[in-house]
Write a protein that holds these residues in place. Sequence first.
Motif, mmCIF file in Angstrom:
data_model
loop_
_atom_site.group_PDB
_atom_site.id
_atom_site.type_symbol
_atom_site.label_atom_id
_atom_site.label_comp_id
_atom_site.label_asym_id
_atom_site.label_seq_id
_atom_site.Cartn_x
_atom_site.Cartn_y
_atom_site.Cartn_z
ATOM 1 N N ASN B 450 106.662 -16.923 172.598
ATOM 2 C CA ASN B 450 106.459 -15.868 173.596
ATOM 3 C C ASN B 450 107.654 -14.936 173.692
ATOM 4 O OD1 ASN B 450 103.862 -16.453 174.182
ATOM 5 N ND2 ASN B 450 104.276 -17.523 176.108
ATOM 6 N N ARG B 453 107.197 -12.525 170.992
ATOM 7 C CA ARG B 453 106.194 -11.517 171.357
ATOM 8 C C ARG B 453 106.819 -10.431 172.206
ATOM 9 N NH1 ARG B 453 102.313 -15.936 171.278
ATOM 10 N NH2 ARG B 453 100.653 -15.282 169.849
ATOM 11 N N CYS B 454 107.640 -10.823 173.181
ATOM 12 C CA CYS B 454 108.289 -9.841 174.062
ATOM 13 C C CYS B 454 109.214 -8.946 173.252
ATOM 14 C CB CYS B 454 109.088 -10.551 175.154
ATOM 15 S SG CYS B 454 108.040 -11.414 176.317
ATOM 16 N N LEU B 456 108.977 -8.163 170.128
ATOM 17 C CA LEU B 456 108.193 -7.219 169.320
ATOM 18 C C LEU B 456 107.755 -6.031 170.168
ATOM 19 C CD1 LEU B 456 105.998 -9.813 167.387
ATOM 20 C CD2 LEU B 456 107.666 -8.288 166.351
ATOM 21 N N MET B 457 107.358 -6.314 171.381
ATOM 22 C CA MET B 457 106.933 -5.212 172.262
ATOM 23 C C MET B 457 108.110 -4.320 172.610
ATOM 24 S SD MET B 457 103.999 -6.681 174.790
ATOM 25 C CE MET B 457 104.791 -8.164 175.326
ATOM 26 N N ALA B 458 109.267 -4.953 172.834
ATOM 27 C CA ALA B 458 110.458 -4.168 173.164
ATOM 28 C C ALA B 458 110.806 -3.223 172.020
ATOM 29 C CB ALA B 458 111.633 -5.101 173.467
ATOM 30 N N VAL B 482 100.581 -6.058 165.760
ATOM 31 C CA VAL B 482 100.334 -7.486 165.898
ATOM 32 C C VAL B 482 98.840 -7.718 166.063
ATOM 33 C CG1 VAL B 482 100.882 -9.561 167.214
ATOM 34 C CG2 VAL B 482 102.570 -7.742 167.008
ATOM 35 N N ASN B 485 98.046 -13.612 166.317
ATOM 36 C CA ASN B 485 99.383 -14.164 166.100
ATOM 37 C C ASN B 485 99.941 -13.818 164.727
ATOM 38 O OD1 ASN B 485 97.685 -15.697 164.640
ATOM 39 N ND2 ASN B 485 97.837 -17.498 165.976
#
Lengths: 224, 531
Positions: B450, B453-454, B456-458, B482, B485
Amino acid sequence: MVMDPQTQFDQMKEEAYYSMEGLGRLNPEKLDFYIDYLKFQAEHGFYDGDANLNILKLYQFTPDLITRSSIDIVHLVLVKALMQLPGSDYVFCRAQLSQDMIDDSLTKKIDDVATLLETCQFPDFWNAIQEEKIFTEVTGFVDAVRKFICHVVQLTYKHVEEDFLSKMLGPTLSKSEFMNILDQNSWELKGDSVFVGHKEEMVEQKEIIEKMPIEVVTPILAIR
Amino acid sequence: TLLYTIKFEDMAWQRNEAPPTQNYYQETGSGDVAEPVVNFLKWFYHFIERNEIYHVENMYEDGFYKISEFYYKDKMWPAPEKVQEIVEEKDEGSIFMILYRELYYRHIYARLKPTLEHRFDSYSNYCELFAYLLAAEEPVKIELPNKWLWDIIDEFVYQFQSFQQFKSKAGKINDEEKNMLRDEDQVWKVTAVLNILIQLTEKCNLNDQLQALEEGEVVTEEIAGEFGMKPIYTMTGFFSLVGLLRLYCLLGDYHMALSCIENVQFKDKDMMALVPACQITANYYAGFAYFMIRKYANTIQLYQHILGYMQRTKQFFQNRSFQVEDINKKNDQMLALLAIASTFCPLRLDESVNIQIKEKQGDKVARIQHGDITVYDDLFFSGCPKFLSPVVSENPTSPFGSSGPRGMQLQVFKAEVEQQRLIPTLRSFLKLYTSIPISKLAKFLDMHENEVRCCLMAFKHKKEIAKGDGGEQTTLDIDFYVDKNMIHISDTKIARHYGDYYVQQVIKLRDSNKLIMSAALNPVAAGPTPP
């Protein structure tokens, strides 16, 4: 006669606009008006970044105006600005704060929350805002952040797992609110994941060829 | 009538002659003014009174500088009262005297150290000068060269900066000066300085003019107003806008900085291009404002363009050493900021710029790439302007301390460095794959899924902000999306860019050839041969 909030807001917005023309911005006599205007925005969910930023500017230019309650106003300005992500409002505000304002403990908390949002650590974000009531007191804060989260999801995902998405959108989210959000963003629930949009274009094979503007070449074009 | 003892063309400074004897350097009790200087002043007065702008420009750009070099290298120019006598001007408030005093104080600031009285008097003189322009009911008749108008505004902002810095050094102000400051608290007030600059932009309807130009319309009197039709008002107004841009940046108000240049086009064929120093200043501060709000693509676009321009026009500045110094300083500042910006937003930089960054900041960039983020502080200090606070209290903290204006802006910048911390590592792993499951990446990065994931968004969020409102730019960065997964990464090939490098090498070779040829034509005399 009580005006509806929208009309009231429009009026105040116009008043703010005209009083901030030219050097009028720095007129300290209008400070109370800007503060009332800010509180109105916080209560009814409107936003005028220019006017709010001007409050910080007045504090910077006329430190005598700062009272013990001014820090509360600063906090409001910051939280309202944070709601504008991905807009640059928060950074604009942050650059106008004095050291005293920055050292205040709630300011530090708000700054931490801002960092969590900018680094997209959304689950931690929801935990962090539980600790301070300012985040629940400002109308529309949660909705604004959800909007930002959806914006980032839109940038990143083709399909996102449903439970991860709802975790990111916050623990207080009801199922119907969740479906509403999907609707608003035109996302589709497919099984256990949400289809956000086609992203294949993003990773297409690209070749970047060289382009040379004429100014770069002129120095070597010998004209005798 | 004025008696000219010498013809205009025959003046020594026109022919680059050195002063004749030592005598001119000696100051007698009554402060005699050397004859060539007297002639210069008389001719200067003559041309200004008659609005002969071509000669005024020549005397201002060339004459004043040369005479300063010959006679007043470390002395003040003759006192204004003396000059008034020399040119036989009865009115000490005449425009010539105001302009002379501006030059007189500017010289003191540049070559000597201004006293507090100088600072106050210079401020009064500026007020007189701007009142002359602003309070006029009809546009004034005088015309002045653009360079001079720019220098006036530039110096005005500079003297304000200097005053704030002076006040911040509380330890160095004696009691008498402290009293003077208390008595004259209206002098060099930030609101007054802003007021003047804003009024100068409004007097000529500058924003309306700029909007019209942006839309490709011709500027008519209807748009510009009576005052806006005269170049002295429009150009002063435009230069004041750049002055405002600079001042807002120095005060950390990037919002106002960017909104005041909303309608300005940063192109070579613009009002800005009339005075190179103005163009460089405007580009530097605009780029800096974008930098602070993390819109790096805009900064990179502006800086690349202006650095290229500066390289190409460097030869034209050789005649004025202090100008070259200023320009080199801005050059280096922009390189430092570009070095930072390109770590956050990898964009293709021109070869000439890349070479310069390697030369000046190469080791720092290498350290960043090895994960040393303390280097960012140095680079920031190298690139940033001298920040100010609008109000300086009687007991100020040190201006270079962590809570001084510079320290505050550093904090804002450091927040970004912290927020970008994990992104380079992420980028370097993603570059190696066209697709990779999140679980695998998490193992490499030693993070929870997780968290990845954060991250990647950042990455996507920061990248989107950095894009700013710039146009087409060649990004060196990867892109990805993405899918549940699985991460799918772009496969961008960059064709070999050799054109820029080729041009650089041709220029180098040509310069080497020149050197060799000139050495061949002027052989170095052989030393005495040994017996």
